[in-house]
Write a protein that holds these residues in place. Structure first.
Motif, PDB file in Angstrom:
ATOM      1  N   SER A 121       0.805  -1.215   0.000  1.00  0.00           N
ATOM      2  CA  SER A 121       0.000   0.000   0.000  1.00  0.00           C
ATOM      3  C   SER A 121       0.845   1.274   0.000  1.00  0.00           C
ATOM      4  O   SER A 121       1.877   1.367  -0.651  1.00  0.00           O
ATOM      5  N   LYS A 143       1.743  -6.162  -2.474  1.00  0.00           N
ATOM      6  CA  LYS A 143       0.300  -6.017  -2.682  1.00  0.00           C
ATOM      7  C   LYS A 143      -0.155  -4.621  -2.282  1.00  0.00           C
ATOM      8  O   LYS A 143       0.505  -3.936  -1.494  1.00  0.00           O
ATOM      9  N   LEU A 147      -7.286  -9.773  -1.126  1.00  0.00           N
ATOM     10  CA  LEU A 147      -8.577  -9.857  -1.812  1.00  0.00           C
ATOM     11  C   LEU A 147      -9.760  -9.661  -0.869  1.00  0.00           C
ATOM     12  O   LEU A 147     -10.803  -9.128  -1.272  1.00  0.00           O
ATOM     13  N   MET A 150     -10.049  -5.988  -0.516  1.00  0.00           N
ATOM     14  CA  MET A 150     -10.489  -5.446  -1.796  1.00  0.00           C
ATOM     15  C   MET A 150     -11.983  -5.675  -1.997  1.00  0.00           C
ATOM     16  O   MET A 150     -12.703  -4.809  -2.514  1.00  0.00           O
ATOM     17  N   SER A 151     -12.464  -6.825  -1.558  1.00  0.00           N
ATOM     18  CA  SER A 151     -13.890  -7.128  -1.672  1.00  0.00           C
ATOM     19  C   SER A 151     -14.719  -6.164  -0.832  1.00  0.00           C
ATOM     20  O   SER A 151     -15.764  -5.673  -1.271  1.00  0.00           O
ATOM     21  N   THR A 154     -14.494  -2.568  -2.668  1.00  0.00           N
ATOM     22  CA  THR A 154     -15.117  -2.463  -3.990  1.00  0.00           C
ATOM     23  C   THR A 154     -16.539  -3.003  -4.043  1.00  0.00           C
ATOM     24  O   THR A 154     -17.259  -2.761  -5.012  1.00  0.00           O
ATOM     25  N   LEU A 161     -13.633 -11.936  -7.250  1.00  0.00           N
ATOM     26  CA  LEU A 161     -12.264 -11.417  -7.246  1.00  0.00           C
ATOM     27  C   LEU A 161     -11.255 -12.551  -7.340  1.00  0.00           C
ATOM     28  O   LEU A 161     -10.240 -12.443  -8.039  1.00  0.00           O
ATOM     29  N   SER A 165      -8.593 -12.912 -10.304  1.00  0.00           N
ATOM     30  CA  SER A 165      -7.165 -12.909  -9.997  1.00  0.00           C
ATOM     31  C   SER A 165      -6.416 -14.040 -10.698  1.00  0.00           C
ATOM     32  O   SER A 165      -5.184 -13.995 -10.811  1.00  0.00           O
ATOM     33  N   PHE A 171      -5.923  -7.710 -10.401  1.00  0.00           N
ATOM     34  CA  PHE A 171      -6.725  -8.092  -9.241  1.00  0.00           C
ATOM     35  C   PHE A 171      -5.977  -9.003  -8.273  1.00  0.00           C
ATOM     36  O   PHE A 171      -6.545  -9.425  -7.266  1.00  0.00           O
TER      37      PHE A 171
END
Length: 238
Positions: A121, A143, A147, A150-151, A154, A161, A165, A171
């Motif tokens: 990040s 990363k 995920l 991210m889920s 988003t 996802l 990926s 992704f």
């Protein structure tokens, strides 16, 4: 592999460094000459103090006026998420750090980032990803977010996802996917004293080339960002 072992393999000659509050600062001799070492270790959560320390270290190297090459050591779990650091405008401090690295590049200092452990990040983006070139150990973890996170952000279901990926590097976390996207120039498996020196010597012959970000072209070559160039061209021609 521990930081001490990795650095000894990469810099067997006149390596001298100090680690304080997760910040590493030092120097070493290579066949390309002296290099300055700046970065973080032990999966540092980069806070206001660390970001300012890194920025000051970069400015100190520039102020010396010797155009000494810089090796950024990256091992960070990302930004510190404490309320105190957010109130101190950590995002603006990160912008300052990134601007300092950009000034280093424009001041003709060869530079590279080496991901030893984690690169996550904003902690990674603010200095490591700003370097002319980025290299990662095969065992490193790269990363923006996993995920699951991210889920949540988003609102895309986790299973979708996970499926995406498998076919799209965009992704998917992981050093291999960041290599496909052009964010990592190469993945280092066997470490030796020639790796850093070879990169520096190569950069010294064409430093101006690194003032233009060509990572999207590299990502297309590696099938990591299939539509990026087309979207950029469409926006520019609109």
């Amino acid at each position: 592999m521990q930081t001490e072992t990795i650095l000894a393999e990469l810099f067997p000659n006149q390596l001298d460094y100090n680690i304080d509050n997760w910040v590493i600062r030092g120097s070493a001799q290579t066949k390309a000459g002296k290099v300055e070492i700046i970065g973080t270790v032990d999966s540092a959560a980069i806070n206001q103090a660390i970001a300012i320390t890194l920025a000051n270290a970069v400015l100190d190297v520039i102020a010396q006026g010797k155009k000494t090459p810089v090796v950024f050591i990256v091992d960070t779990q990302g930004q510190d998420s404490s309320r105190a650091d957010e109130l101190l405008c950590l995002n603006r401090t990160f912008a300052h750090l990134a601007a300092c690295v950009d000034l280093l590049r424009r001041s003709e200092h060869p530079n590279l980032a080496i991901i030893l452990g984690e690169a996550v990040s904003g902690g990674f983006l603010s200095y490591g990803l700003m370097a002319n070139q980025i290299f990662a150990l095969q065992s490193s973890q790269v990363k923006v977010m996993d995920l699951n996170a991210m889920s949540r952000v988003t609102k895309i279901p986790l299973d979708k996802l996970q499926s995406l990926s498998q076919t799209s590097a965009i992704f998917a976390p992981g050093v291999e996917n960041f290599y496909k996207m052009g964010a990592v120039d190469d993945i280092w498996v066997d470490l030796d004293e020639h790796l850093v020196a070879n990169v520096i010597e190569s950069q010294q012959t064409h430093l101006d080339d690194f003032l233009t970000d060509s990572r999207r072209e590299l990502a297309k070559e590696r099938d990591g960002r299939l539509l990026c160039n087309e979207v950029v061209d469409a926006v520019l021609s609109a």
